[in-house]
Design a protein around this motif. Structure first.
Motif, PDB file in Angstrom:
ATOM      1  N   VAL A  39       0.889  -1.206   0.102  1.00  0.00           N
ATOM      2  CA  VAL A  39      -0.118  -0.054   0.065  1.00  0.00           C
ATOM      3  C   VAL A  39       0.691   1.348  -0.065  1.00  0.00           C
ATOM      4  O   VAL A  39       0.633   2.249  -0.653  1.00  0.00           O
ATOM      5  CB  VAL A  39      -0.916   0.016   1.305  1.00  0.00           C
ATOM      6  N   THR A  40       1.889   1.201   0.782  1.00  0.00           N
ATOM      7  CA  THR A  40       2.549   2.695   0.688  1.00  0.00           C
ATOM      8  C   THR A  40       4.034   2.441   0.496  1.00  0.00           C
ATOM      9  O   THR A  40       5.100   2.966   1.086  1.00  0.00           O
ATOM     10  CB  THR A  40       2.529   2.891   2.379  1.00  0.00           C
ATOM     11  N   ILE A  41       4.453   1.518  -0.411  1.00  0.00           N
ATOM     12  CA  ILE A  41       5.985   1.445  -1.077  1.00  0.00           C
ATOM     13  C   ILE A  41       6.367   2.819  -1.441  1.00  0.00           C
ATOM     14  O   ILE A  41       7.408   3.077  -1.255  1.00  0.00           O
ATOM     15  CB  ILE A  41       6.044   0.500  -2.127  1.00  0.00           C
ATOM     16  N   GLU A  42       5.281   3.718  -1.871  1.00  0.00           N
ATOM     17  CA  GLU A  42       5.859   4.965  -2.242  1.00  0.00           C
ATOM     18  C   GLU A  42       6.154   5.857  -1.085  1.00  0.00           C
ATOM     19  O   GLU A  42       7.135   6.765  -1.234  1.00  0.00           O
ATOM     20  CB  GLU A  42       4.956   5.547  -3.198  1.00  0.00           C
ATOM     21  N   GLN A  43       5.603   5.637   0.049  1.00  0.00           N
ATOM     22  CA  GLN A  43       5.702   6.563   1.232  1.00  0.00           C
ATOM     23  C   GLN A  43       7.405   6.235   1.911  1.00  0.00           C
ATOM     24  O   GLN A  43       7.970   7.142   2.157  1.00  0.00           O
ATOM     25  CB  GLN A  43       4.746   6.255   2.006  1.00  0.00           C
ATOM     26  N   LYS A  44       7.846   4.968   1.595  1.00  0.00           N
ATOM     27  CA  LYS A  44       9.128   4.808   2.018  1.00  0.00           C
ATOM     28  C   LYS A  44      10.209   5.505   1.145  1.00  0.00           C
ATOM     29  O   LYS A  44      11.330   6.036   1.726  1.00  0.00           O
ATOM     30  CB  LYS A  44       9.217   3.167   1.934  1.00  0.00           C
ATOM     31  N   ILE A  45      10.012   5.649   0.172  1.00  0.00           N
ATOM     32  CA  ILE A  45      10.729   6.270  -1.063  1.00  0.00           C
ATOM     33  C   ILE A  45      10.610   7.875  -1.045  1.00  0.00           C
ATOM     34  O   ILE A  45      11.686   8.609  -0.799  1.00  0.00           O
ATOM     35  CB  ILE A  45      10.741   5.957  -2.371  1.00  0.00           C
ATOM     36  N   LEU A  46       9.334   8.318  -0.983  1.00  0.00           N
ATOM     37  CA  LEU A  46       9.118   9.778  -0.954  1.00  0.00           C
ATOM     38  C   LEU A  46       8.941  10.485   0.303  1.00  0.00           C
ATOM     39  O   LEU A  46       9.160  11.766   0.439  1.00  0.00           O
ATOM     40  CB  LEU A  46       7.694   9.813  -1.606  1.00  0.00           C
ATOM     41  N   GLY A  47       8.933   9.666   1.637  1.00  0.00           N
ATOM     42  CA  GLY A  47       8.979  10.239   2.634  1.00  0.00           C
ATOM     43  C   GLY A  47       7.753  11.184   3.007  1.00  0.00           C
ATOM     44  O   GLY A  47       7.779  12.164   3.843  1.00  0.00           O
ATOM     45  N   THR A  48       6.827  10.978   2.403  1.00  0.00           N
ATOM     46  CA  THR A  48       5.399  11.657   2.522  1.00  0.00           C
ATOM     47  C   THR A  48       3.997  10.943   2.273  1.00  0.00           C
ATOM     48  O   THR A  48       4.242   9.884   1.673  1.00  0.00           O
ATOM     49  CB  THR A  48       5.480  12.823   1.470  1.00  0.00           C
ATOM     50  N   ASP A  49       3.036  11.347   2.972  1.00  0.00           N
ATOM     51  CA  ASP A  49       1.731  10.568   2.646  1.00  0.00           C
ATOM     52  C   ASP A  49       0.971  11.350   1.503  1.00  0.00           C
ATOM     53  O   ASP A  49      -0.147  10.933   1.285  1.00  0.00           O
ATOM     54  CB  ASP A  49       0.963  10.324   3.802  1.00  0.00           C
ATOM     55  N   VAL A  50       1.574  12.207   0.896  1.00  0.00           N
ATOM     56  CA  VAL A  50       0.862  12.974  -0.482  1.00  0.00           C
ATOM     57  C   VAL A  50       0.688  11.825  -1.451  1.00  0.00           C
ATOM     58  O   VAL A  50       1.630  10.939  -1.791  1.00  0.00           O
ATOM     59  CB  VAL A  50       1.934  13.845  -0.920  1.00  0.00           C
ATOM     60  N   PRO A  51      -0.509  11.694  -1.923  1.00  0.00           N
ATOM     61  CA  PRO A  51      -0.994  10.669  -2.937  1.00  0.00           C
ATOM     62  C   PRO A  51      -0.101  10.922  -4.412  1.00  0.00           C
ATOM     63  O   PRO A  51       0.082  12.118  -4.788  1.00  0.00           O
ATOM     64  CB  PRO A  51      -2.374  10.777  -2.973  1.00  0.00           C
ATOM     65  N   LEU A  52      -0.064   9.845  -4.980  1.00  0.00           N
ATOM     66  CA  LEU A  52       0.871   9.908  -6.265  1.00  0.00           C
ATOM     67  C   LEU A  52      -0.616  10.331  -7.371  1.00  0.00           C
ATOM     68  O   LEU A  52      -1.611   9.665  -7.429  1.00  0.00           O
ATOM     69  CB  LEU A  52       1.291   8.515  -6.529  1.00  0.00           C
ATOM     70  N   GLN A  53      -0.307  11.411  -7.814  1.00  0.00           N
ATOM     71  CA  GLN A  53      -1.130  11.900  -8.841  1.00  0.00           C
ATOM     72  C   GLN A  53      -0.803  12.863  -9.797  1.00  0.00           C
ATOM     73  O   GLN A  53       0.449  13.538  -9.598  1.00  0.00           O
ATOM     74  CB  GLN A  53      -2.490  12.644  -8.162  1.00  0.00           C
TER      75      GLN A  53
ATOM     76  N   LYS B  81       8.520  14.858 -11.205  1.00  0.00           N
ATOM     77  CA  LYS B  81       7.146  15.352 -11.245  1.00  0.00           C
ATOM     78  C   LYS B  81       6.133  14.446 -12.274  1.00  0.00           C
ATOM     79  O   LYS B  81       6.705  13.761 -13.002  1.00  0.00           O
ATOM     80  CB  LYS B  81       7.035  16.837 -11.995  1.00  0.00           C
ATOM     81  N   ILE B  82       4.824  13.876 -11.368  1.00  0.00           N
ATOM     82  CA  ILE B  82       4.169  13.145 -12.302  1.00  0.00           C
ATOM     83  C   ILE B  82       3.395  13.768 -13.501  1.00  0.00           C
ATOM     84  O   ILE B  82       2.791  14.648 -13.297  1.00  0.00           O
ATOM     85  CB  ILE B  82       3.284  12.332 -11.368  1.00  0.00           C
TER      86      ILE B  82
END
Length: 396
Positions: A267-281, A392-393
């Motif tokens: 669920v939060t693999i991106e949070q470990k890398i990004l250090g934030t809970d901002v959604p990927l969008q 940036k996405i």
């Protein structure tokens, strides 16, 4: 006879078998654990060099760790190389470091796949082989786990240095020896140069440890230094090959811990890398916090690979995602110079992603120079934040 022997081991070692079963169901927390992933075949042993070609591993001091592979040059080959003769314990490659009769030291360091969990028991295992060209051997090689990256600019024993403020104008550096969580026993000198010796140990994590450093953290006087008549004494100290590093959690089997692992892994693999809970969008921009380059250059340092591996995971998880990688500098230097540097650094990140199988059509890069600071350029801390790589996405 062989079957009976195996049955005897099973009868006498249920705990060992249980541990093996636990390991078998879990993930090794060490990236590139037997040094099989590399950017290029090793070509030279450089006494003043830096380990940069092995994915996820780097040297934390000026002591020059070495890499060997079957594909390497005569100096860096496997099994025969400039510093000895040894086949890999597993795979085709391994690394080598001085653990020395003197206080000269070399170390290997890596960032784990995830921070360790407080109260859980972990088991570290790795294999060492003494080079027969050494002029002696030692006992106290071990593994140190730390929350933060530890490093030094010298070539001596890596020590824990704490800066204490005595007054607003005066500070003092206090250096103490690290205490590795896992260390080979003092009375078991590592003399094997014909094969590999396993070093293993268990410890309970304090929580948050994310970096593993391998080497000898003890001064020569406490390393049980010994001479061996069978060594050739061509090298100035005790030199060891290192291979097949593993770290497993042995007590992460309860449902609550499994839930934590699942959360990190899915669920939060991106949070470990990004250090934030901002959604990927679409339109979101994220700073990659552990990207390192040579000073004033666009050559990615190998410390960056763990962070970039995480970005590769995110791009693989979202196969339709397209991104722009942006490079930024601090305020020092000319506009033209910073523009070129930031663009070449962004391109270096994109080139790495392409080398890991990401479709180039999903990637763009752009240099912004010093035009978009996120902090003051009047302090070291502010300039460090401004020197950054973002992505940036563009679309999902």
């Amino acid at each position: 006879m062989k079957k009976g022997y195996l049955l005897l081991i099973a009868a006498l070692s249920p705990c060992l078998l249980m541990a093996q079963n636990q390991k078998g169901s879990r993930e090794n927390l060490v990236y590139n654990s037997s040094f099989e992933e590399y950017r290029e075949c090793p070509k030279k042993i450089d006494a003043l060099g830096t380990l940069t070609i092995v994915d996820a591993w780097f040297q934390p001091t000026a002591g020059s760790a070495d890499y060997y592979n079957v594909c390497g040059s005569k100096e860096c080959g496997v099994p025969k190389n400039k510093l000895g003769y040894q086949s890999a314990h597993r795979g085709l490659g391994y690394c080598g470091i001085y653990c020395s009769k003197t206080d000269y030291r070399e170390y290997l360091q890596t960032q784990l796949k995830r921070p360790l969990v407080a109260g859980q028991t972990y088991e570290l295992t790795f294999f060492v082989s003494l080079s027969e060209y050494s002029s002696g051997c030692v006992a106290t090689i071990g593994g140190l786990f730390t929350k933060d990256r530890v490093s030094d600019t010298n070539r001596m024993v890596l020590m824990n240095k704490e800066i204490r403020k005595l007054s607003p104008q005066i500070s003092q550096t206090i250096a103490t020896y690290f205490e590795p969580q896992v260390v080979n026993p003092y009375d078991r000198v590592l003399t094997n140069y014909k094969g590999w010796t396993m070093i293993t140990g268990r410890f309970v994590a304090e929580g948050g440890e994310e970096f593993l450093t391998i080497g000898n953290f003890f001064p020569a006087s406490k390393s049980n230094v010994q001479d061996l008549d069978s060594l050739t004494y061509l090298l100035p100290g005790a030199y060891y090959y290192i291979d097949d590093v593993s770290l497993y959690c042995l007590t992460c089997g309860d449902s609550s811990q499994q839930a934590v692992i699942a959360l990190v892994d899915t669920v939060t693999i991106e949070q470990k890398i990004l250090g934030t809970d901002v959604p990927l969008q679409e339109g979101s921009t994220f700073v990659l916090k552990n990207i390192f380059f040579d000073f004033d250059k666009s050559v990615l340092l190998q410390q960056s690979y763990n962070e970039l591996k995480g970005l590769v995971e995110i791009l693989n998880k979202y196969p339709k995602m397209k991104i722009e990688v942006g490079g930024h500098t601090d305020g020092r230097g000319s506009i033209d110079y910073n523009q070129r540097l930031s663009e070449s650094r962004a391109k270096a990140v994109v080139d790495y992603l392409i080398s890991k199988g990401i479709d180039p059509a999903r990637l763009k890069y752009k240099g912004y120079g010093k035009t978009q600071p996120i902090d003051s350029n009047n302090t070291d801390e502010g300039r460090a934040r401004n020197r950054r790589v973002e992505f940036k996405i563009l679309s999902m």
